[in-house]
Design a protein around this motif. Structure first.
Motif, short mmCIF file in Angstrom:
data_model
loop_
_atom_site.label_atom_id
_atom_site.label_comp_id
_atom_site.label_asym_id
_atom_site.label_seq_id
_atom_site.Cartn_x
_atom_site.Cartn_y
_atom_site.Cartn_z
N ALA B 122 10.43 -13.46 0.73
CA ALA B 122 11.05 -12.14 0.84
C ALA B 122 11.16 -11.51 -0.55
CB ALA B 122 12.44 -12.27 1.48
N HIS B 123 11.56 -12.35 -1.51
CA HIS B 123 11.68 -11.88 -2.88
C HIS B 123 10.32 -11.40 -3.41
CE1 HIS B 123 13.20 -11.65 -6.94
NE2 HIS B 123 12.22 -12.41 -7.36
N GLN B 126 9.23 -8.11 -1.90
CA GLN B 126 10.09 -7.06 -2.47
C GLN B 126 9.60 -6.64 -3.85
OE1 GLN B 126 14.15 -8.37 -2.44
NE2 GLN B 126 14.68 -6.86 -0.89
N SER B 127 9.23 -7.67 -4.63
CA SER B 127 8.77 -7.37 -5.98
C SER B 127 7.45 -6.62 -5.96
CB SER B 127 8.63 -8.66 -6.80
OG SER B 127 7.56 -9.43 -6.30
N GLN B 130 7.42 -3.90 -1.28
CA GLN B 130 7.46 -3.83 0.18
C GLN B 130 8.82 -4.29 0.68
OE1 GLN B 130 4.18 -6.38 0.16
NE2 GLN B 130 2.68 -4.85 0.74
N THR B 131 9.12 -3.95 1.92
CA THR B 131 10.42 -4.32 2.45
C THR B 131 10.30 -5.57 3.32
OG1 THR B 131 10.08 -2.85 4.32
CG2 THR B 131 11.34 -1.98 2.47
N ALA B 132 11.36 -6.36 3.30
CA ALA B 132 11.34 -7.61 4.04
C ALA B 132 12.60 -7.77 4.88
CB ALA B 132 11.22 -8.77 3.07
N LEU B 155 19.44 -11.76 -2.71
CA LEU B 155 18.21 -11.00 -2.90
C LEU B 155 18.30 -9.59 -2.33
CD1 LEU B 155 15.72 -13.81 -1.80
CD2 LEU B 155 16.27 -13.15 -4.13
N LYS B 156 19.44 -9.29 -1.70
CA LYS B 156 19.63 -8.00 -1.03
C LYS B 156 18.54 -7.78 0.04
CE LYS B 156 22.45 -6.04 -4.54
NZ LYS B 156 22.55 -7.37 -5.21
N VAL B 157 18.36 -8.81 0.83
CA VAL B 157 17.43 -8.72 1.96
C VAL B 157 18.26 -8.90 3.23
CG1 VAL B 157 15.45 -9.78 3.12
CG2 VAL B 157 15.55 -9.73 0.62
N SER B 184 10.29 -2.45 8.77
CA SER B 184 10.07 -3.36 7.64
C SER B 184 8.59 -3.66 7.53
CB SER B 184 10.81 -4.68 7.87
OG SER B 184 12.16 -4.45 8.10
N ASP B 185 8.17 -3.99 6.29
CA ASP B 185 6.77 -4.39 6.11
C ASP B 185 6.56 -5.83 6.56
OD1 ASP B 185 5.97 -1.94 5.03
OD2 ASP B 185 6.83 -2.48 3.09
#
Lengths: 446, 304
Positions: B122-123, B126-127, B130-132, B155-157, B184-185
């Motif tokens: 997910a991290h 995000q980097s 993209q959204t997870a 991770l703010k996911v 979400s991606d």
């Protein structure tokens, strides 16, 4: 290509069994097989080499040359050597002192937290008063995990959320144990690599502080060649006093157990054999060796059967069998009892040669057959179950409809049952005959 | 078949042996001492390559060593090249659907690092901007849901979770619905660890996947088997059995930051041809790296 150890050894043994006379050359091939089998079972290559050497020396010794069946003799030597290497007797925990402390250490994901709870449960059953200490300050929610497990077992758990100083947790836990009168502390520590110096030093300081009676290395049974490094490093830094082998319910042959034992000299004390909290037992080197050698785990099978089957029921059943009064009702009961024992796969794998038999066989189909049979019998009236002879075409059609199968399947079941009954009668007679002749001859020793 | 065939086979063996020997003499290649090969064999076995792979590599190395000429490489360099070649094409990036949510399911035995890998993935996306979304489908292990939730907070996911003991398939279903609603991606599904020998649990996993496919046809688009690098030969069995239950699309090798070499990947690669998508090299969120065959082969023979 990657056969399980027992299968490989059985191939080797097949050759060994045929040996007339032991010599350097005819054991060499078989022992090479054994070495390869050990390596494929993840026994460390150095450990395997020493093992083979020990067997070779013994095999060429005098007493073997004089034995009648040298092949069998070698198998015995290999078995004995394996048992010796695994530790010849199962040893419990040495918990003197009040309070006693146990520290669990190991790599990430080897099963420390689960083992901590399982060990707590076991010690509680043995009359001790354990306190589980959540000293894993790194993995997210590790403390919650131990707390949840503690709640399930109704055992106290000491946890300080947000605290990152393991030593402070330990000091407070010791005080807390005294306050609430617990005599055994089990520390669940964070998983760490054996080469992670700062983290291993942290454990060493914890060991220094709590002066534990036991430091147990928790090791995944599927660990590969790395087991030797892991065991050596942890032992050097922490002087482990034993080990817990986890995930033994998988199909890894557990060669790591041999490696661990060989490099540390410390015994494997417990084995994790399932996800449930009571699936934890004392480690039995003898059984493990037999299982590895493909001699089956008959002891465990018998124990399992004894747990699931009521002794009185069994006696009644035996009586019926002998008199040839086996009915469909009894058959149904047997089917259900078998289900209680677990999956067919796990049962067969405990029999000698079972692992080999299982290879490529899909027993789930047979299991499905059993369920269908159960369904068919359940669709019969009690009267029909007791006297299947009254089952005419009309009744059979009704039963087929009632259980959702074709009539042919009902017929098939009844035919098979008929055959079984015939066989039982014959066996009953045979047993009677043997009884008159002075009992069954002893089974040949393997 | 019969005598002639046998004779021919026998002759062929002799012939090729002879040809090899002649070539060696002509090119003036050094003859291999058994010491060097033993050392190589020990290194390969110690890296958990297994016997069959070890034998193959040793044979290949022997052959090329003795036919390469005097100014050749040493045994280990050849072995490294050999490993590298057998892993060629083994790397691969995370799949990404052109549009819509890409569902990634993480499966594996207990304690290999599925939850941590889900968070790291997910991290990673995000980097990349993209959204997870994370789905905590391990409803069996105590505090597994909390573990993923804590990662989510860090991770703010967002994390979709069910109660402990809930049906994992229903959590998977809900998480797909949530991912679709949020557009979400990526959706990463953290499943419960299970031993591949547990028939019922494997069936449960199949059900989870079936339900995903029903909710979103084609999902999961990636099924990654998470393998612990310290696992020995059982890793191949794990890969084989999981692949039988839920067709895998790739591997993640975790805990490669220790002294474990993860050599069983080579055997898995040979048999199942699964790409290694990522390797885990630490406990921090960005300790997830793409697989590099060259580096892997290099590391295999390090500090021998």
């Amino acid at each position: 290509m990657f056969d399980a150890l027992s299968q490989r050894l059985q191939n080797a043994f097949r050759n060994l069994r045929g040996l007339g006379k032991i010599s350097e050359s005819n054991t060499a091939d078989a022992l090479r097989e054994v070495r390869m089998a050990l390596l494929e079972a993840d026994v460390n290559f150095k450990v395997a080499k020493d093992f083979i050497e020990a067997v070779r020396v013994k095999a060429l010794g005098e007493d073997v040359a004089q034995s009648i069946q040298p092949g069998q003799q070698i198998i015995k030597i290999i078995h004995d050597e394996l048992v010796r290497l695994l530790g010849s007797a199962n040893s419990g925990l040495a918990l003197s002192g009040n309070p006693s402390c146990v520290i669990l250490v190991g790599l990430h994901g080897s099963g420390k937290t689960t083992s901590c709870a399982k060990l707590g449960r076991l010690l509680h059953k043995q009359g001790r008063t354990p306190l589980l200490v959540a000293a894993d300050v790194y993995r997210p929610a590790a403390m919650e995990q131990l707390e949840t497990l503690g709640r399930q077992l109704e055992l106290p758990v000491f946890a300080r959320h947000g605290e990152t100083d393991v030593l402070r947790i330990a000091r407070e836990a010791l005080d807390f144990a005294r306050q609430i009168n617990r005599n055994t502390l089990i520390f669940d520590t964070a998983g760490r690599l054996q080469i992670d110096e700062p983290l291993v030093r942290e454990l060493a300081r914890l060991r220094e502080l709590v002066q534990p009676q036991e430091v147990l290395l928790v090791l995944d049974a599927a660990t590969g060649q790395e087991a030797v490094n892991v065991a050596t490093h942890f032992d050097q830094a922490l002087h482990i006093t034993g080990a817990i082998l986890t995930k033994l319910d998988g199909d890894a042959r557990g060669g790591a157990a041999l490696s661990l034992r060989a490099v540390t000299g410390q015994p494997i004390k417990f084995a994790g054999v399932g996800e449930k909290l009571d699936e934890f037992e004392a480690f039995h080197p003898e059984r493990m060796a037999s299982r590895i050698l493909g001699m089956g785990d008959v002891v465990s099978l018998v124990e399992k059967a004894a747990e699931a089957v009521d002794a009185d029921d069994a006696r009644r059943m035996e009586e019926k069998l002998r008199k040839g009064q086996f009915t469909l009702e009894d058959f149904l009961e047997q089917l259900r009892q078998m289900k209680k024992l677990g999956s067919l796969e796990s049962l067969v794998s405990m029999l000698p040669g079972g692992a080999e038999m299982l290879k490529g066989a899909d027993l789930s189909k047979q299991e499905k057959d059993f369920r269908r049979m159960e369904g068919i019998i359940c669709a019969m009236t009690p009267q029909e179950r007791r006297a299947p002879a009254i089952l005419n075409a009309k009744r059979r059609i009704r039963i087929a409809k009632g259980s959702g199968v074709q009539v042919a399947e009902v017929n098939n079941l009844l035919n098979r049952f008929g055959q079984m009954q015939q066989m039982m009668k014959k066996m009953g007679k045979f047993q009677k005959m043997m009884g008159r002749m002075g009992g069954m001859p002893p089974m040949p020793r393997r | 078949m019969g005598l002639f065939q046998k004779l021919k086979e026998g002759l062929f063996k002799t012939q090729s042996k002879l040809a090899h020997e002649i070539k060696r003499i002509v090119t003036a290649s050094p003859k291999l001492t058994s010491g060097g090969l033993d050392e190589l064999e020990a290194a390969l076995i110690a890296a958990d390559l297994g016997l069959a792979m070890t034998a193959q590599i040793v044979a290949a190395v022997k052959h090329s060593y003795e036919t390469q000429g005097r100014a050749g490489l040493d045994v280990f360099a050849i072995a490294r090249a050999e490993v590298e070649r057998s892993l060629a094409g083994a790397a691969g990036d995370l799949r990404r659907l052109p549009d819509g949510v890409t569902v990634v399911s993480l499966v594996g035995v207990n304690g290999t690092g599925k939850t941590t890998t889900a968070a790291k993935l997910a991290h990673l996306v995000q980097s990349r901007g993209q959204t997870a979304l994370l789905a905590a489908c391990d409803t069996f292990r105590a505090a597994a849901v909390e573990q993923l939730k804590l990662w989510g907070e860090r991770l703010k996911v967002p994390v979709v979770a069910g109660a402990r003991g809930a049906d994992p398939a229903s959590v998977a279903h809900d998480s797909i619905a949530a991912a679709l609603a949020r557009k979400s991606d990526y959706l990463f599904i953290d499943t419960a660890g299970r031993l591949h020998t547990k028939h019922n649990l494997m069936k449960e996993l199949q059900k989870v996947h079936r339900v995903m496919d029903k909710k979103l046809p084609g999902a999961p688009h990636e099924t990654l088997l998470v393998l612990d690098a310290s696992t020995g030969m059982n890793a191949l069995t794990q890969a084989r059995e999981f692949n039988k239950s839920v067709p895998l699309t790739g591997l993640v090798i975790t805990k490669l930051d220790g002294t474990s070499k993860g050599g069983m990947v080579i055997a898995i690669q040979r048999e199942l041809g699964l790409p290694v998508k990522f390797i885990g090299v630490g406990e921090k969120p960005d300790d997830l790296q793409p697989f590099d065959a060259k580096q892997f082969a290099q590391a295999l023979f390090d500090e021998r």
